[in-house]
Motif scaffolding. Structure first.
Motif, PDB file in Angstrom:
ATOM      1  N   LYS A 241       5.081  -2.952  -6.208  1.00  0.00           N
ATOM      2  CA  LYS A 241       4.661  -2.569  -4.857  1.00  0.00           C
ATOM      3  C   LYS A 241       5.658  -1.564  -4.291  1.00  0.00           C
ATOM      4  CE  LYS A 241       2.251  -6.884  -3.737  1.00  0.00           C
ATOM      5  NZ  LYS A 241       2.154  -8.012  -2.802  1.00  0.00           N
TER       6      LYS A 241
ATOM      7  N   HIS B  68       3.376   1.075   0.590  1.00  0.00           N
ATOM      8  CA  HIS B  68       2.746   0.651  -0.663  1.00  0.00           C
ATOM      9  C   HIS B  68       1.279   0.298  -0.430  1.00  0.00           C
ATOM     10  CE1 HIS B  68       2.390  -3.734   0.014  1.00  0.00           C
ATOM     11  NE2 HIS B  68       3.521  -3.622   0.696  1.00  0.00           N
ATOM     12  N   ASN B  69       0.497   0.556  -1.469  1.00  0.00           N
ATOM     13  CA  ASN B  69      -0.946   0.276  -1.476  1.00  0.00           C
ATOM     14  C   ASN B  69      -1.699   1.023  -0.385  1.00  0.00           C
ATOM     15  OD1 ASN B  69      -0.506  -1.333  -3.643  1.00  0.00           O
ATOM     16  ND2 ASN B  69      -0.995  -3.262  -2.636  1.00  0.00           N
TER      17      ASN B  69
END
Length: 410
Positions: A164, A194-195
């Motif tokens: 992540k 992240h993501n």
């Protein structure tokens, strides 16, 4: 000893010729590589004659250099043989007139000398040959030393993946030449969550690709630091991050092997089903099926046997097959038609929330789904925000970029 002293001139000349040989070889390889890589530009601009003249001139110089080396070798051999005859004559004269040597003693010494002399000649010839090849060996040795000095780090044991990644840049400055006053990136402060999907936009020369290189650790900030999950990006963390990254550049690179082997370079354990899923994602499955041998078709040096758009889709498929935690797309759809670009855009949008995505784009229509847009200009981040937010800031640089592209389409 006397001949060894006198031969220094020939050894030095051989060394000088060796330097010329090495330089001509470098010029030849560099020129031929440029011509092969730029063959389309050469033909389209009708530059064949100028490059043929360059090749003729270079080969003529190479030919002259080889003739000069043969002449040098022949001259040295002649001088050694004449010198040997003179030395033997002087030796016999002194032995008879001064030392009153006996005939059988002279014959024995002359016999020994005649047997040893060819060995001396061979040794001297080898010295000249070594002197001629020494510059090339020194160049290779220097290259090895330079590579060792620039080595980032020693290969570590198996490292855990950064699953992540959240990347931050704090007060980052970067320039390619330390003696230059022009920084390519200046006072960069940003966060890539992240993501989420982050888009980086700006005019040509704004520093977008340089920023990408810093995020991947390919370059190091001169001032400030790049952090991954709060830790400085270096050493083992850098290796771990690279294992978690898939990078798709604008200039797609493929190896001179089959489609299958190109894909398996990033994931050697991938199954047949996973290969086709990656190809489907990148809108490449249909054209691969139509190739003469499907996945096992050899696509040539840098993928020259397929089109630019097909190369770009294969590189994207390879990136997806790696199953990255961080996907970086640097103008990754620039060679695609609008239909395929929209389909790939939809596929990338489906990765949102599962993978950290960084997109560098000139066509702003492809980044409408981005969670964050960063606008670079002259090496600085001048705007941050969502696509809609920046689009409605009429005095902002992003609005002007959008407006300019819309007018171009009109």
């Amino acid at each position: 000893v006397i001949l060894g002293y006198l031969s220094r001139k020939f050894v030095q000349k051989s060394r000088n010729l060796g330097r010329k040989t090495s330089q001509l070889g470098e010029d030849y390889m560099a020129g031929i590589t440029d011509q092969l890589n730029g063959i389309k530009d050469i033909k389209s601009n009708k530059l064949e004659n100028s490059y043929i003249e360059w090749l003729r001139s270079l080969t003529s110089r190479m030919n002259a250099e080889q003739i000069e080396y043969v002449k040098l070798k022949s001259s040295s051999q002649l001088i050694y043989k004449v010198s040997a005859a003179i030395l033997i004559t002087v030796f016999i004269f002194i032995s008879v007139k001064v030392f009153h040597a006996q005939g059988e003693q002279l014959l024995l010494i002359i016999l020994i000398f005649s047997r040893l002399w060819p060995r001396f000649i061979t040794i001297q010839s080898n010295f000249e040959q070594i002197a001629a090849t020494l510059p090339a060996c020194q160049a290779v040795t220097k290259l090895i030393e330079d590579c060792s000095k620039e080595q980032e780090f020693k290969q570590a044991d198996a490292l855990s993946l950064v699953t992540k990644p959240q990347i931050e840049c704090k007060d980052v400055y970067f320039r390619y030449k330390k003696d230059s006053h022009n920084y390519v990136l200046k006072d960069i402060n940003l966060t890539i969550p992240h993501n989420q999907m982050t888009a980086i936009v700006g005019p040509s020369g704004a520093g977008k690709s340089t920023l990408i290189d810093l995020l991947m650790g390919l370059n190091s900030a001169e001032r400030g630091e790049v952090l991954v999950n709060g830790q400085p990006l270096k050493d083992e963390l850098l290796l771990s991050l690279r294992q978690s990254i898939s990078y798709v550049p604008q200039d797609s690179f493929l190896f001179n092997t089959s489609v299958r082997e190109n894909l398996l370079t990033v994931n050697a354990q991938a199954s047949e089903r996973e290969l086709w899923e990656a190809l489907e994602f990148a809108m490449a499955a249909q054209f691969v099926e139509n190739l003469s041998q499907g996945l096992d078709t050899v696509i040539g040096d840098r993928g020259m046997k397929i089109s630019g758009g097909e190369r770009q889709r294969l590189v994207l498929a390879r990136a997806i097959l790696k199953k990255p935690a961080l996907l970086i797309l640097d103008e990754a759809t620039s060679a695609l038609d609008t239909n395929n670009e929209n389909k790939i855009k939809e596929s990338i949008d489906r990765l949102k929330g599962k993978v950290t995505i960084v997109v560098v784009a000139h066509r702003l229509s492809t980044i409408q789904a981005a969670d964050q847009v960063l606008v670079l200009e002259e090496g600085k981040v001048i705007q941050k925000g969502s696509f809609d937010q920046l689009a409605y800031e009429e005095e902002g640089a992003f609005h002007k970029l959008l407006e300019g592209q819309f007018q171009t389409v009109q």
